[in-house]
Enzyme design. Sequence first.
Site, PDB file in Angstrom:
ATOM      1  N   HIS A  76       0.200   6.147 -11.197  1.00  0.00           N
ATOM      2  CA  HIS A  76       0.927   6.619 -10.388  1.00  0.00           C
ATOM      3  C   HIS A  76       2.376   5.738 -10.319  1.00  0.00           C
ATOM      4  O   HIS A  76       3.236   5.994  -9.359  1.00  0.00           O
ATOM      5  CB  HIS A  76       0.208   6.526  -8.843  1.00  0.00           C
ATOM      6  CG  HIS A  76      -0.782   7.383  -8.888  1.00  0.00           C
ATOM      7  ND1 HIS A  76      -2.248   6.882  -8.912  1.00  0.00           N
ATOM      8  CD2 HIS A  76      -1.048   8.877  -8.561  1.00  0.00           C
ATOM      9  CE1 HIS A  76      -2.940   8.204  -9.250  1.00  0.00           C
ATOM     10  NE2 HIS A  76      -2.270   8.907  -8.813  1.00  0.00           N
ATOM     11  N   GLY A 118       4.736   2.548   4.119  1.00  0.00           N
ATOM     12  CA  GLY A 118       4.149   3.578   4.122  1.00  0.00           C
ATOM     13  C   GLY A 118       5.219   4.439   3.687  1.00  0.00           C
ATOM     14  O   GLY A 118       5.009   5.397   2.555  1.00  0.00           O
ATOM     15  N   ARG A 164      11.757   3.825   3.372  1.00  0.00           N
ATOM     16  CA  ARG A 164      11.885   2.504   3.853  1.00  0.00           C
ATOM     17  C   ARG A 164      12.017   1.332   2.992  1.00  0.00           C
ATOM     18  O   ARG A 164      12.595   0.226   3.019  1.00  0.00           O
ATOM     19  CB  ARG A 164      10.774   2.024   4.712  1.00  0.00           C
ATOM     20  CG  ARG A 164      11.155   0.872   5.701  1.00  0.00           C
ATOM     21  CD  ARG A 164       9.784   0.485   6.596  1.00  0.00           C
ATOM     22  NE  ARG A 164       9.481   1.639   7.466  1.00  0.00           N
ATOM     23  CZ  ARG A 164       8.094   2.062   7.661  1.00  0.00           C
ATOM     24  NH1 ARG A 164       7.333   1.303   7.217  1.00  0.00           N
ATOM     25  NH2 ARG A 164       7.752   3.104   8.240  1.00  0.00           N
ATOM     26  N   ARG A 211       6.325  10.836  -7.837  1.00  0.00           N
ATOM     27  CA  ARG A 211       6.011  11.482  -6.841  1.00  0.00           C
ATOM     28  C   ARG A 211       6.838  10.805  -5.420  1.00  0.00           C
ATOM     29  O   ARG A 211       6.577  11.116  -4.481  1.00  0.00           O
ATOM     30  CB  ARG A 211       4.427  11.188  -6.392  1.00  0.00           C
ATOM     31  CG  ARG A 211       3.343  11.423  -7.040  1.00  0.00           C
ATOM     32  CD  ARG A 211       1.945  11.360  -6.637  1.00  0.00           C
ATOM     33  NE  ARG A 211       1.081  11.855  -7.437  1.00  0.00           N
ATOM     34  CZ  ARG A 211       0.140  12.742  -7.066  1.00  0.00           C
ATOM     35  NH1 ARG A 211       0.221  13.175  -5.816  1.00  0.00           N
ATOM     36  NH2 ARG A 211      -0.559  13.363  -7.749  1.00  0.00           N
ATOM     37  N   ARG A 256       2.169  -5.722   4.004  1.00  0.00           N
ATOM     38  CA  ARG A 256       2.469  -4.486   4.140  1.00  0.00           C
ATOM     39  C   ARG A 256       3.622  -4.608   5.397  1.00  0.00           C
ATOM     40  O   ARG A 256       3.457  -5.605   6.284  1.00  0.00           O
ATOM     41  CB  ARG A 256       1.283  -3.795   5.046  1.00  0.00           C
ATOM     42  CG  ARG A 256       1.326  -2.524   5.902  1.00  0.00           C
ATOM     43  CD  ARG A 256       0.275  -1.424   5.925  1.00  0.00           C
ATOM     44  NE  ARG A 256       0.396  -0.823   7.299  1.00  0.00           N
ATOM     45  CZ  ARG A 256       1.226   0.316   7.371  1.00  0.00           C
ATOM     46  NH1 ARG A 256       2.228   0.448   6.321  1.00  0.00           N
ATOM     47  NH2 ARG A 256       1.284   0.880   8.398  1.00  0.00           N
ATOM     48  N   VAL A 257       4.535  -3.648   5.457  1.00  0.00           N
ATOM     49  CA  VAL A 257       5.567  -3.571   6.686  1.00  0.00           C
ATOM     50  C   VAL A 257       5.849  -2.202   6.875  1.00  0.00           C
ATOM     51  O   VAL A 257       6.169  -1.265   6.555  1.00  0.00           O
ATOM     52  CB  VAL A 257       6.922  -4.363   6.005  1.00  0.00           C
ATOM     53  CG1 VAL A 257       6.834  -5.697   5.801  1.00  0.00           C
ATOM     54  CG2 VAL A 257       7.281  -3.738   4.690  1.00  0.00           C
ATOM     55  N   GLY A 258       4.896  -2.043   8.103  1.00  0.00           N
ATOM     56  CA  GLY A 258       4.670  -0.606   8.692  1.00  0.00           C
ATOM     57  C   GLY A 258       4.980  -0.473   9.882  1.00  0.00           C
ATOM     58  O   GLY A 258       5.411  -1.476  10.854  1.00  0.00           O
ATOM     59  N   SER A 259       4.593   0.786  10.517  1.00  0.00           N
ATOM     60  CA  SER A 259       5.218   1.262  12.128  1.00  0.00           C
ATOM     61  C   SER A 259       3.568   1.474  12.553  1.00  0.00           C
ATOM     62  O   SER A 259       2.356   1.561  11.921  1.00  0.00           O
ATOM     63  CB  SER A 259       5.877   2.313  12.166  1.00  0.00           C
ATOM     64  OG  SER A 259       5.244   3.360  11.494  1.00  0.00           O
ATOM     65  N   MET A 282      -2.516   3.216   9.816  1.00  0.00           N
ATOM     66  CA  MET A 282      -3.297   3.979   8.829  1.00  0.00           C
ATOM     67  C   MET A 282      -3.810   3.208   7.495  1.00  0.00           C
ATOM     68  O   MET A 282      -4.303   4.168   6.775  1.00  0.00           O
ATOM     69  CB  MET A 282      -2.939   5.509   8.679  1.00  0.00           C
ATOM     70  CG  MET A 282      -2.644   6.233  10.072  1.00  0.00           C
ATOM     71  SD  MET A 282      -1.764   7.744   9.871  1.00  0.00           S
ATOM     72  CE  MET A 282      -3.229   8.815   9.081  1.00  0.00           C
ATOM     73  N   GLU A 283      -3.543   2.152   7.342  1.00  0.00           N
ATOM     74  CA  GLU A 283      -3.787   1.380   6.090  1.00  0.00           C
ATOM     75  C   GLU A 283      -4.294   0.227   6.013  1.00  0.00           C
ATOM     76  O   GLU A 283      -4.802  -0.453   4.968  1.00  0.00           O
ATOM     77  CB  GLU A 283      -2.399   1.557   5.215  1.00  0.00           C
ATOM     78  CG  GLU A 283      -1.780   2.845   4.877  1.00  0.00           C
ATOM     79  CD  GLU A 283      -0.824   3.465   5.998  1.00  0.00           C
ATOM     80  OE1 GLU A 283      -0.535   2.628   6.969  1.00  0.00           O
ATOM     81  OE2 GLU A 283      -0.574   4.583   5.854  1.00  0.00           O
ATOM     82  N   ASP A 319       5.800   3.780  18.834  1.00  0.00           N
ATOM     83  CA  ASP A 319       5.588   4.462  19.873  1.00  0.00           C
ATOM     84  C   ASP A 319       4.295   3.850  20.729  1.00  0.00           C
ATOM     85  O   ASP A 319       3.510   2.981  20.216  1.00  0.00           O
ATOM     86  CB  ASP A 319       5.361   5.865  19.719  1.00  0.00           C
ATOM     87  CG  ASP A 319       4.098   6.172  18.439  1.00  0.00           C
ATOM     88  OD1 ASP A 319       4.510   6.132  17.260  1.00  0.00           O
ATOM     89  OD2 ASP A 319       3.012   6.024  19.095  1.00  0.00           O
ATOM     90  N   ARG A 367      14.228   2.002  15.288  1.00  0.00           N
ATOM     91  CA  ARG A 367      13.341   1.645  14.290  1.00  0.00           C
ATOM     92  C   ARG A 367      13.979   0.825  13.074  1.00  0.00           C
ATOM     93  O   ARG A 367      13.393  -0.309  12.939  1.00  0.00           O
ATOM     94  CB  ARG A 367      12.693   2.656  13.793  1.00  0.00           C
ATOM     95  CG  ARG A 367      11.433   3.247  14.691  1.00  0.00           C
ATOM     96  CD  ARG A 367      10.411   4.081  14.105  1.00  0.00           C
ATOM     97  NE  ARG A 367      10.665   5.384  13.490  1.00  0.00           N
ATOM     98  CZ  ARG A 367      10.775   6.300  14.200  1.00  0.00           C
ATOM     99  NH1 ARG A 367      10.414   6.614  15.236  1.00  0.00           N
ATOM    100  NH2 ARG A 367      11.378   7.532  13.736  1.00  0.00           N
TER     101      ARG A 367
END
Length: 232
Positions: A4, A20, A24, A43, A87-90, A180-181, A204, A217
């Site tokens: 991948h 994610g 970003r 992808r 990880r740098v997520g929301s 989610m990760e 949120d 954001r």
Amino acid sequence: MSIHIEAKKGEIAPTVLLPGDPMRAKWIAETFFDNPVLYNDVRGMFGYTGTYKGKPVSVQGTGMGAPSISIYIHELINEYDVQKLIRVGSAGSYQKDVNIRDIVIAMSSSSNSSMNELPFTGETFAPTANAELFLAAINAAKEKNIPVKAGNILTSDVFYQEDPEYYKKWAKYGVLCVEMETASLYTLAARFNVKALSLLTISDSLVTHETTTSDERAETFKEMIEIALAII
Ligand SMILES: O=P(O)(O)O[C@H]1O[C@H](CO)[C@@H](O)[C@H]1O
Ligand SMILES: O=c1cc[nH]c(=O)[nH]1
């Protein structure tokens, strides 16, 4: 090349930031890196390598959910020798005092994900942040005067829960927020003996139903990325 990721060996830095959203990843590379080079668009899951204050660093989009991030983590560690994953997520808030735009550092991640059940056949693994990275992030935030919260979070396979009260089951145990990760990130990092940390910005609230705009954001993600880059 892995299945991948189309980078050649050596094109990905030993430290990788993991948002994610592939857009970003592009924004992080173009905003913060010197000389960013795109190494992956298989992808549409962009990956870039550049430098930050002279240090090599990469950023790789992971997609949404534990199965997707697990594929990228496997390949980054096992095919590209990555040692540090941030990880740098929301995330969505589960607590009244965790507000939109707050930054949460995940000390540990509870989970309802089958990805975290399958390897342990009915027993429970506790996905935990790397202590060294965790302390470094807390110190970096202090130095930069960026307020952060730290604690247990939830990694969920489900974004749209049927029951709007579902969050209360976790909130009463002090779980700060949902994404989610992270549980898969921490579990795979333990399995392959590398370092991992998850930084999250609250986008949120499941409690107040407030949300942030995409512009807001981006602004608050900036502070989270500054903490991440301080600990590479
Ligand atoms: O903003 P990212 O990093 O994608 O993280 C959160 O946002 C997505 C859901 O909208 C999930 O991937 C969740 O973990
Ligand atoms: O509510 C939210 C917000 C971000 N990410 C999630 O998984 N849930």
